[in-house]
Design an enzyme around this catalytic site. Structure first.
Site, PDB file in Angstrom:
ATOM      1  N   CYS A  97      -0.636  11.204  -7.742  1.00 20.46           N
ATOM      2  CA  CYS A  97      -1.202  11.925  -6.603  1.00 20.46           C
ATOM      3  C   CYS A  97      -1.029  13.441  -6.781  1.00 20.46           C
ATOM      4  CB  CYS A  97      -0.531  11.469  -5.316  1.00 20.46           C
ATOM      5  SG  CYS A  97       1.257  11.676  -5.299  1.00 20.46           S
ATOM      6  N   LYS A 109       4.023   5.241 -11.666  1.00 21.91           N
ATOM      7  CA  LYS A 109       2.601   4.925 -11.817  1.00 21.91           C
ATOM      8  C   LYS A 109       1.890   6.139 -12.415  1.00 21.91           C
ATOM      9  CE  LYS A 109      -1.256   2.605  -9.593  1.00 21.91           C
ATOM     10  NZ  LYS A 109      -1.714   1.865  -8.386  1.00 21.91           N
ATOM     11  N   GLY A 124      -7.686   8.246   0.275  1.00 20.50           N
ATOM     12  CA  GLY A 124      -6.867   9.380   0.710  1.00 20.50           C
ATOM     13  C   GLY A 124      -5.485   9.011   1.210  1.00 20.50           C
ATOM     14  N   ILE A 125      -5.004   7.825   0.877  1.00 20.84           N
ATOM     15  CA  ILE A 125      -3.660   7.343   1.245  1.00 20.84           C
ATOM     16  C   ILE A 125      -3.378   7.482   2.736  1.00 20.84           C
ATOM     17  CG2 ILE A 125      -1.222   7.323   0.598  1.00 20.84           C
ATOM     18  CD1 ILE A 125      -1.852   8.787  -1.912  1.00 20.84           C
ATOM     19  N   ASN A 162       4.030   6.828  -6.916  1.00 17.35           N
ATOM     20  CA  ASN A 162       2.653   7.163  -7.246  1.00 17.35           C
ATOM     21  C   ASN A 162       2.570   8.638  -7.654  1.00 17.35           C
ATOM     22  OD1 ASN A 162      -0.096   7.408  -7.457  1.00 17.35           O
ATOM     23  ND2 ASN A 162      -0.521   7.081  -5.291  1.00 17.35           N
ATOM     24  N   GLY A 219      -5.653  -2.055 -14.203  1.00 16.50           N
ATOM     25  CA  GLY A 219      -6.964  -1.454 -14.373  1.00 16.50           C
ATOM     26  C   GLY A 219      -7.991  -2.438 -14.889  1.00 16.50           C
ATOM     27  N   LYS A 225       0.852  -1.177   0.000  1.00 19.89           N
ATOM     28  CA  LYS A 225       0.000   0.000   0.000  1.00 19.89           C
ATOM     29  C   LYS A 225       0.892   1.232   0.000  1.00 19.89           C
ATOM     30  CE  LYS A 225      -3.726   2.176   2.576  1.00 19.89           C
ATOM     31  NZ  LYS A 225      -3.212   3.496   2.188  1.00 19.89           N
ATOM     32  N   THR A 226       0.460   2.287  -0.666  1.00 21.58           N
ATOM     33  CA  THR A 226       1.261   3.508  -0.747  1.00 21.58           C
ATOM     34  C   THR A 226       1.515   4.078   0.640  1.00 21.58           C
ATOM     35  OG1 THR A 226       0.358   4.046  -2.923  1.00 21.58           O
ATOM     36  CG2 THR A 226       1.381   5.840  -1.697  1.00 21.58           C
ATOM     37  N   ASN A 285     -13.398   4.903  -5.074  1.00 26.16           N
ATOM     38  CA  ASN A 285     -12.802   5.012  -3.745  1.00 26.16           C
ATOM     39  C   ASN A 285     -12.153   6.373  -3.576  1.00 26.16           C
ATOM     40  OD1 ASN A 285      -9.656   4.927  -3.219  1.00 26.16           O
ATOM     41  ND2 ASN A 285     -10.021   3.868  -5.168  1.00 26.16           N
TER      42      ASN A 285
END
Length: 314
Positions: free
Chosen positions: A127, A162, A70-71, A124, A240, A43-44, A67
């Site tokens: 973001c 990403k 919000g990290i 990522n 995806g 997970k980030t 979703n």
């Protein structure tokens, strides 16, 4: 026997199936053997503690998912102390996903997570970038190049960029990431979307808007994977809407060297194992001895014209 192994810019994976960031955790070790996967993608994480967005954070739309998590993050210290040692028990490479609000913050975090046990870093850059009025780094080639250049200087580990589908410059962003030092492209993150409850007339997410994932995203992400594979010379990792073996095969034919599975794992926790087995069976039935024989074999317009010309030649 079918050879499912792939090479992502020097990182050897036993097969091309891995989780998408944010859809995979250590808890799945109680469900199946994590060493079956091609890679582990965390997970980030962010440098410091992060609470995430207000609830509700998830809703279903037309068989897909919105979703706005919000990290949420416990910070880099907790990651190095607890998460890295957990995955040290596995042979499968560990890929850590990171996020930052600025290019410099990204670079600092990248350096901090470059520790023994981490095989690659997924950045990522989909973001928000507070230096660009909240627009994602990967929306523009210039901001993509800037953050990737700083990330490249911060680590010797492989960097996976990403990308976001929320851009009209897919190929240009992909090339900017490659030029600045990306070793692979993860294509793509969720697409900004919205849903409204017609009874309350309120958005279904506490943060108003969120990211669309699941089957609805697949045609968009597949198109992007194809574009990025054609625009660059580095591996593309498709992400995806993957929930069937046919989805995996489509991405590979389009030019992806591997794929990430996200939303489908929430529905079927062991789906990735089914995809690995199903891909091996399909390749065997097709008479293919290696998954590499499938990658990038799409017959597009240029190839069609070439075939027609060859058939017409005396």
């Amino acid at each position: 026997m079918v050879d499912l192994s792939v090479d992502i810019s020097g990182l050897k994976l036993k097969n091309p199936i891995m989780p998408a960031s944010g859809t995979f955790s250590e808890d799945l070790a109680e469900v199946f053997d994590l060493d079956r996967l091609g890679a582990h993608v965390t997970k980030t994480i962010t440098r410091g503690w992060r609470d995430g967005n207000p609830t509700p954070r998830v809703c279903e739309v037309n068989g897909s998912m919105l979703n706005s998590i919000g990290i949420p993050s416990k910070g880099v210290g907790a990651f190095i102390e607890k998460v890295v040692p957990f995955y040290a028990h596995y042979e499968t490479p560990l890929v850590v996903s990171i996020s930052g609000n600025t290019a410099d913050e990204f670079a600092t975090l990248c350096s901090e997570v470059s520790v023994p046990g981490v095989a690659a870093i997924e950045v990522n850059i989909s973001c928000p970038n507070i230096e660009e009025d909240g627009k994602a780094f990967a929306i523009r080639p210039s901001s993509t190049h800037d953050v990737m250049r700083k990330l490249r200087a911060a680590t010797d580990l492989p960097l996976w960029a990403k990308l976001t589908p929320n851009t009209g410059e897919t190929s240009e962003v992909a090339r900017a990431a490659e030029e600045a030092g990306a070793d692979a492209l993860v294509v793509a993150n969720t697409i900004l979307s919205m849903a409204i409850d017609i009874n309350t007339r309120r958005p279904k997410l506490g943060n108003l808007m969120g990211g669309l994932s699941g089957p609805s995203l697949k045609p968009i992400a597949l198109r992007m994977a194809y574009q990025c594979a054609r625009a660059t010379s580095i591996p593309v990792i498709g992400c995806g809407g993957i929930s069937t073996v046919e989805d995996v095969i489509e991405y590979l034919i389009a030019g992806a060297s591997a794929v990430q599975v996200g939303t489908a794992t929430f529905i079927h926790p062991t789906i990735m194992l089914s995809l690995i087995d199903g891909l091996e069976d399909w390749l065997s039935n097709q008479g293919l001895s290696s998954v590499k024989d499938l990658i990038g074999t799409v017959i597009d317009g240029e190839q069609d014209e070439a075939v027609v010309f060859m058939e017409a030649a005396p």
